[in-house]
Design a protein around this motif. Structure first.
Motif, PDB file in Angstrom:
ATOM      1  N   VAL A   1      99.578  31.457  41.874  1.00 22.96           N
ATOM      2  CA  VAL A   1      99.512  29.958  42.527  1.00 22.96           C
ATOM      3  C   VAL A   1      99.627  28.700  41.934  1.00 22.96           C
ATOM      4  CG1 VAL A   1      98.145  31.642  44.963  1.00 22.96           C
ATOM      5  CG2 VAL A   1      96.982  30.338  42.574  1.00 22.96           C
ATOM      6  N   ARG A   2     100.319  27.507  42.922  1.00 23.73           N
ATOM      7  CA  ARG A   2      99.552  26.389  42.086  1.00 23.73           C
ATOM      8  C   ARG A   2      98.751  26.537  41.548  1.00 23.73           C
ATOM      9  NH1 ARG A   2     103.506  22.132  46.147  1.00 23.73           N
ATOM     10  NH2 ARG A   2     102.097  23.295  48.197  1.00 23.73           N
ATOM     11  N   ASN A   3      98.679  25.135  40.849  1.00 23.34           N
ATOM     12  CA  ASN A   3      97.486  25.136  39.853  1.00 23.34           C
ATOM     13  C   ASN A   3      96.421  24.184  39.762  1.00 23.34           C
ATOM     14  OD1 ASN A   3      96.301  24.813  36.890  1.00 23.34           O
ATOM     15  ND2 ASN A   3      96.878  23.084  36.459  1.00 23.34           N
ATOM     16  N   ARG A   4      96.904  23.894  40.725  1.00 26.65           N
ATOM     17  CA  ARG A   4      96.286  22.367  41.241  1.00 26.65           C
ATOM     18  C   ARG A   4      95.172  22.223  40.500  1.00 26.65           C
ATOM     19  NH1 ARG A   4      95.971  26.524  45.398  1.00 26.65           N
ATOM     20  NH2 ARG A   4      96.114  25.733  47.180  1.00 26.65           N
ATOM     21  N   THR A   5      94.062  22.013  39.850  1.00 26.43           N
ATOM     22  CA  THR A   5      93.038  21.504  38.981  1.00 26.43           C
ATOM     23  C   THR A   5      92.500  22.988  38.050  1.00 26.43           C
ATOM     24  OG1 THR A   5      91.030  21.887  40.331  1.00 26.43           O
ATOM     25  CG2 THR A   5      92.473  19.099  40.265  1.00 26.43           C
ATOM     26  N   THR A   6      92.913  23.871  38.130  1.00 26.53           N
ATOM     27  CA  THR A   6      92.769  25.246  37.744  1.00 26.53           C
ATOM     28  C   THR A   6      92.872  24.972  36.486  1.00 26.53           C
ATOM     29  OG1 THR A   6      93.162  26.483  39.302  1.00 26.53           O
ATOM     30  CG2 THR A   6      92.381  27.877  37.442  1.00 26.53           C
ATOM     31  N   LEU A   7      94.083  24.504  35.339  1.00 28.59           N
ATOM     32  CA  LEU A   7      93.862  24.742  34.502  1.00 28.59           C
ATOM     33  C   LEU A   7      94.541  23.293  33.761  1.00 28.59           C
ATOM     34  CD1 LEU A   7      96.414  27.782  33.044  1.00 28.59           C
ATOM     35  CD2 LEU A   7      93.859  27.322  33.031  1.00 28.59           C
ATOM     36  N   SER A   8      93.388  22.330  33.324  1.00 29.94           N
ATOM     37  CA  SER A   8      94.005  21.035  33.121  1.00 29.94           C
ATOM     38  C   SER A   8      94.793  20.608  32.265  1.00 29.94           C
ATOM     39  CB  SER A   8      92.161  20.388  32.115  1.00 29.94           C
ATOM     40  OG  SER A   8      92.087  21.433  30.994  1.00 29.94           O
ATOM     41  N   VAL A   9      95.420  22.170  31.105  1.00 30.98           N
ATOM     42  CA  VAL A   9      96.925  21.428  30.418  1.00 30.98           C
ATOM     43  C   VAL A   9      97.898  21.097  31.168  1.00 30.98           C
ATOM     44  CG1 VAL A   9      95.397  22.099  28.479  1.00 30.98           C
ATOM     45  CG2 VAL A   9      96.980  23.741  29.982  1.00 30.98           C
ATOM     46  N   LEU A  10      98.094  21.537  32.869  1.00 29.46           N
ATOM     47  CA  LEU A  10      99.398  21.919  33.515  1.00 29.46           C
ATOM     48  C   LEU A  10      98.589  21.253  34.712  1.00 29.46           C
ATOM     49  CD1 LEU A  10     100.116  25.482  33.330  1.00 29.46           C
ATOM     50  CD2 LEU A  10     101.059  23.731  31.672  1.00 29.46           C
ATOM     51  N   ASP A  11      99.805  20.716  35.057  1.00 31.62           N
ATOM     52  CA  ASP A  11      99.710  19.743  36.147  1.00 31.62           C
ATOM     53  C   ASP A  11      99.511  20.272  37.765  1.00 31.62           C
ATOM     54  OD1 ASP A  11     103.153  20.431  37.533  1.00 31.62           O
ATOM     55  OD2 ASP A  11     103.206  19.615  35.960  1.00 31.62           O
ATOM     56  N   ALA A  12      99.708  19.963  38.527  1.00 29.72           N
ATOM     57  CA  ALA A  12      98.940  20.667  39.671  1.00 29.72           C
ATOM     58  C   ALA A  12     100.199  21.621  40.511  1.00 29.72           C
ATOM     59  CB  ALA A  12      98.611  19.081  41.252  1.00 29.72           C
ATOM     60  N   ASP A  13     100.915  21.539  40.034  1.00 32.12           N
ATOM     61  CA  ASP A  13     102.024  22.001  41.429  1.00 32.12           C
ATOM     62  C   ASP A  13     102.453  23.073  39.669  1.00 32.12           C
ATOM     63  OD1 ASP A  13     102.006  20.352  42.965  1.00 32.12           O
ATOM     64  OD2 ASP A  13     104.297  19.334  42.397  1.00 32.12           O
ATOM     65  N   ALA A  14     102.124  23.520  39.413  1.00 30.98           N
ATOM     66  CA  ALA A  14     102.671  24.409  37.677  1.00 30.98           C
ATOM     67  C   ALA A  14     102.073  25.916  38.796  1.00 30.98           C
ATOM     68  CB  ALA A  14     102.010  24.220  37.020  1.00 30.98           C
ATOM     69  N   VAL A  15     102.727  26.414  38.822  1.00 29.44           N
ATOM     70  CA  VAL A  15     102.431  28.157  39.035  1.00 29.44           C
ATOM     71  C   VAL A  15     102.152  28.419  38.055  1.00 29.44           C
ATOM     72  CG1 VAL A  15     102.648  30.424  39.944  1.00 29.44           C
ATOM     73  CG2 VAL A  15     103.497  27.982  41.060  1.00 29.44           C
TER      74      VAL A  15
ATOM     75  N   ILE B   1     105.042  36.631  50.420  1.00 22.29           N
ATOM     76  CA  ILE B   1     105.207  37.227  49.138  1.00 22.29           C
ATOM     77  C   ILE B   1     105.972  37.530  47.813  1.00 22.29           C
ATOM     78  CG2 ILE B   1     103.666  39.287  48.144  1.00 22.29           C
ATOM     79  CD1 ILE B   1     101.865  39.524  51.439  1.00 22.29           C
ATOM     80  N   ASN B   2     105.763  37.293  46.575  1.00 25.24           N
ATOM     81  CA  ASN B   2     107.071  36.967  46.051  1.00 25.24           C
ATOM     82  C   ASN B   2     106.609  38.002  44.581  1.00 25.24           C
ATOM     83  OD1 ASN B   2     109.816  36.839  44.542  1.00 25.24           O
ATOM     84  ND2 ASN B   2     108.244  35.410  43.197  1.00 25.24           N
ATOM     85  N   PHE B   3     107.337  39.091  44.882  1.00 25.59           N
ATOM     86  CA  PHE B   3     107.632  39.692  43.834  1.00 25.59           C
ATOM     87  C   PHE B   3     108.503  39.504  43.004  1.00 25.59           C
ATOM     88  CE2 PHE B   3     107.439  43.854  41.757  1.00 25.59           C
ATOM     89  CZ  PHE B   3     106.085  44.777  41.489  1.00 25.59           C
ATOM     90  N   THR B   4     109.375  38.877  43.500  1.00 25.08           N
ATOM     91  CA  THR B   4     110.624  39.194  42.282  1.00 25.08           C
ATOM     92  C   THR B   4     110.390  38.510  41.489  1.00 25.08           C
ATOM     93  OG1 THR B   4     112.002  38.823  44.571  1.00 25.08           O
ATOM     94  CG2 THR B   4     113.239  37.537  42.787  1.00 25.08           C
ATOM     95  N   ASN B   5     111.042  38.892  40.113  1.00 19.01           N
ATOM     96  CA  ASN B   5     111.051  38.500  38.627  1.00 19.01           C
ATOM     97  C   ASN B   5     112.071  37.442  38.269  1.00 19.01           C
ATOM     98  OD1 ASN B   5     108.815  39.564  37.521  1.00 19.01           O
ATOM     99  ND2 ASN B   5     110.155  41.564  37.361  1.00 19.01           N
ATOM    100  N   PRO B   6     111.451  36.615  37.227  1.00 21.05           N
ATOM    101  CA  PRO B   6     110.815  36.361  37.064  1.00 21.05           C
ATOM    102  C   PRO B   6     109.673  35.534  38.143  1.00 21.05           C
ATOM    103  CG  PRO B   6     111.949  34.839  35.166  1.00 21.05           C
ATOM    104  CD  PRO B   6     113.050  35.590  36.883  1.00 21.05           C
ATOM    105  N   ALA B   7     108.646  36.607  38.426  1.00 23.26           N
ATOM    106  CA  ALA B   7     107.374  35.522  39.605  1.00 23.26           C
ATOM    107  C   ALA B   7     107.293  34.403  39.419  1.00 23.26           C
ATOM    108  CB  ALA B   7     106.638  37.045  39.174  1.00 23.26           C
ATOM    109  N   GLY B   8     106.553  34.593  38.267  1.00 23.40           N
ATOM    110  CA  GLY B   8     105.985  32.423  38.101  1.00 23.40           C
ATOM    111  C   GLY B   8     106.614  32.034  38.685  1.00 23.40           C
ATOM    112  N   LEU B   9     108.417  32.313  37.675  1.00 25.13           N
ATOM    113  CA  LEU B   9     109.092  31.122  37.575  1.00 25.13           C
ATOM    114  C   LEU B   9     110.034  30.920  39.375  1.00 25.13           C
ATOM    115  CD1 LEU B   9     111.320  28.954  36.585  1.00 25.13           C
ATOM    116  CD2 LEU B   9     112.573  30.890  36.009  1.00 25.13           C
ATOM    117  N   VAL B  10     110.131  31.631  39.707  1.00 27.19           N
ATOM    118  CA  VAL B  10     110.196  32.289  41.210  1.00 27.19           C
ATOM    119  C   VAL B  10     108.849  31.880  42.251  1.00 27.19           C
ATOM    120  CG1 VAL B  10     111.094  33.705  43.041  1.00 27.19           C
ATOM    121  CG2 VAL B  10     111.741  34.066  40.429  1.00 27.19           C
ATOM    122  N   THR B  11     107.760  31.907  42.387  1.00 30.48           N
ATOM    123  CA  THR B  11     106.675  31.445  42.786  1.00 30.48           C
ATOM    124  C   THR B  11     107.218  29.626  42.869  1.00 30.48           C
ATOM    125  OG1 THR B  11     105.989  34.008  42.394  1.00 30.48           O
ATOM    126  CG2 THR B  11     105.064  31.051  43.334  1.00 30.48           C
ATOM    127  N   GLU B  12     107.280  29.595  41.585  1.00 25.31           N
ATOM    128  CA  GLU B  12     107.125  27.950  41.370  1.00 25.31           C
ATOM    129  C   GLU B  12     108.281  26.990  42.649  1.00 25.31           C
ATOM    130  OE1 GLU B  12     106.334  24.222  38.307  1.00 25.31           O
ATOM    131  OE2 GLU B  12     105.463  25.999  38.014  1.00 25.31           O
TER     132      GLU B  12
END
Length: 447
Positions: A348-362, A140-151
């Protein structure tokens, strides 16, 4: 279950332990291992936890270590809340950026990039040690920048790393409260990246209540985000932005407020926490009371420069309650460990949630959570103004990851130059010069 907390000497660790103390169900966390590089900070926090748990019969046992591998062995969950470079690093990030007339905040703009560049290599090392020593653990990542570090960590751990943040939760709770809704029952339509998201709806019984809030001038001006952004701008957007978007929408005002401030936020916290740990070095200091007093002051001064820029004064008592990242972490652990389905806003990893980003983008979106992990929920497409910000910042994050992998100074310059809040390639080059001269953790960036 064993929970390992990386950054275990950090000031906010007692919040996590407090949440664990309230959990008495079967399968709860029974053992906590604190890991930190600073033995003195570990000792101070362990004392606070000991006072918290006094008199609680089933309080999780606590041990502390400066050995990372020892901390990770046997862990079921790993909570990462490290700060590479400490608050000294944060204060320097702010100072160097402001000297160039750009924002130095720790997760947004130049400061966030500098912080990410020195944090990603460390986060990747941790991820590899987790994979080797605790391959079945969830991080469980809370380290900032949280999205970047999680990815970054997801490139090693896949979906077994999940990022959390208290900002979306706090925003959702404030909006629900204003609308007279139960935040635990309402569906919060929130989407974006960490510290770059929008609450686009709040549905109760299938009906979206947000239009009612947007139409009510008095209600819009009664909570934190309404005061920061102003009713007219919120109605123009048709959404409530995460508070960190104030740095984008009112960038000039925010930078000027930071430049006028007696101390930046990082410098303030550096002084405050140095005082706390110094007090805690005395054996007769009341640990829990000292920590609680320091926490209250910390929360009251949160985003003070932004409120000054917006001319809204001090925070109201109702807005002092955080989103409760520790409660999010506990709910996440319970859902996975006990297969208790929960709905949480997570990174979390995007998968198909936002079409403007690829699947691995957090991305940061509502997720269903069960024993198999976090599953992002389908969301409506972003409006074009949000697409522009989200894709631009994600492009910057990718350049940070590429620079951390390659050690390329030119790629680091590119990361700074592409950010919407850095307005010049020349400034980007000077920022890289300034940050690499300041931080030993950036010595890996070669010409």
């Amino acid at each position: 279950m064993k929970l390992t907390i990386l950054g275990g000497g950090g000031f906010r660790v007692p919040l996590v332990y407090g949440a664990l103390l309230a959990d008495h169900a079967e399968g709860r966390v029974s053992h906590v291992t604190l890991h930190d590089l600073d033995a003195g900070r570990l000792s101070a926090v362990a004392r606070v936890l000991a006072e918290q748990g006094a008199g609680v019969a089933d309080a999780p046992s606590v041990e502390a270590t400066t050995d990372l591998d020892e901390a990770l062995r046997g862990a079921d969950f790993v909570f990462s809340a490290i700060r590479v470079g400490g608050l000294e690093g944060r204060a320097a990030d702010e100072r160097i950026a402001l000297a160039e007339g750009v924002l130095g905040q720790e997760t947004v703009g130049a400061g966030g990039i500098a912080y990410g560049l020195r944090t990603v290599p460390v986060a990747l090392h941790i991820a590899r040690r987790v994979a080797a020593l605790a391959p079945d653990a969830w991080v469980i990542n809370f380290t900032n920048p949280a999205g970047l570090v999680t990815e970054a960590m997801s490139r090693v751990l896949g979906d077994r790393v999940i990022g959390i943040c208290d900002s979306p939760v706090g925003l959702g709770r404030r909006v629900a409260r204003i609308l007279g809704a139960d935040p635990d029952e309402a569906w919060i339509d929130y989407v974006g990246l960490n510290h770059l998201g929008w609450l686009r709806g709040l549905r109760v019984g299938g009906r979206d209540q947000l239009p009612r809030l947007l139409a009510d001038e008095q209600a819009l001006g009664s909570f934190e985000e309404g005061k920061l952004f102003g009713a007219d701008w919120l109605r123009s957007l048709g959404a409530i932005p995460n508070e960190y978007l104030h740095y984008y929408y009112f960038n000039r005002e925010a930078v000027q407020a930071y430049q006028r401030a007696e101390r930046t936020r990082g410098a303030y916290l550096l002084g405050q926490q140095a005082g706390f740990y110094e007090e805690m070095s005395k054996p007769d200091t009341p640990a829990l009371a000292t920590w609680q007093r320091t926490l209250a002051d910390r929360e009251a001064t949160y985003m003070a420069a932004n409120r000054e820029a917006a001319g809204v004064g001090e925070r109201d008592e109702d807005d002092l309650e955080s989103g409760g990242y520790e409660k999010v972490a506990l709910a996440l652990m319970r859902a996975i460990a006990r297969n208790e389905r929960a709905t949480l806003i997570l990174n979390v990893r995007n998968r198909t949630t936002l079409s403007v980003l690829d699947a691995d983008a957090v991305v940061e979106v509502p997720c269903f959570v069960d024993a198999a992990g976090a599953h992002p929920v389908s969301v409506a497409p972003l409006p074009y103004h949000a697409v522009g910000l989200v894709t631009a910042v994600k492009a910057v994050e990718r350049e940070v990851l590429a620079a951390a992998e390659s050690g390329s100074r030119a790629t680091a310059v590119k990361a700074f130059a592409l950010h919407p809040l850095v307005d010049s390639v020349t400034v980007a080059r000077r920022l890289v010069d300034g940050y690499t001269a300041e931080h030993e953790g950036l010595a890996y960036l070669r010409r």
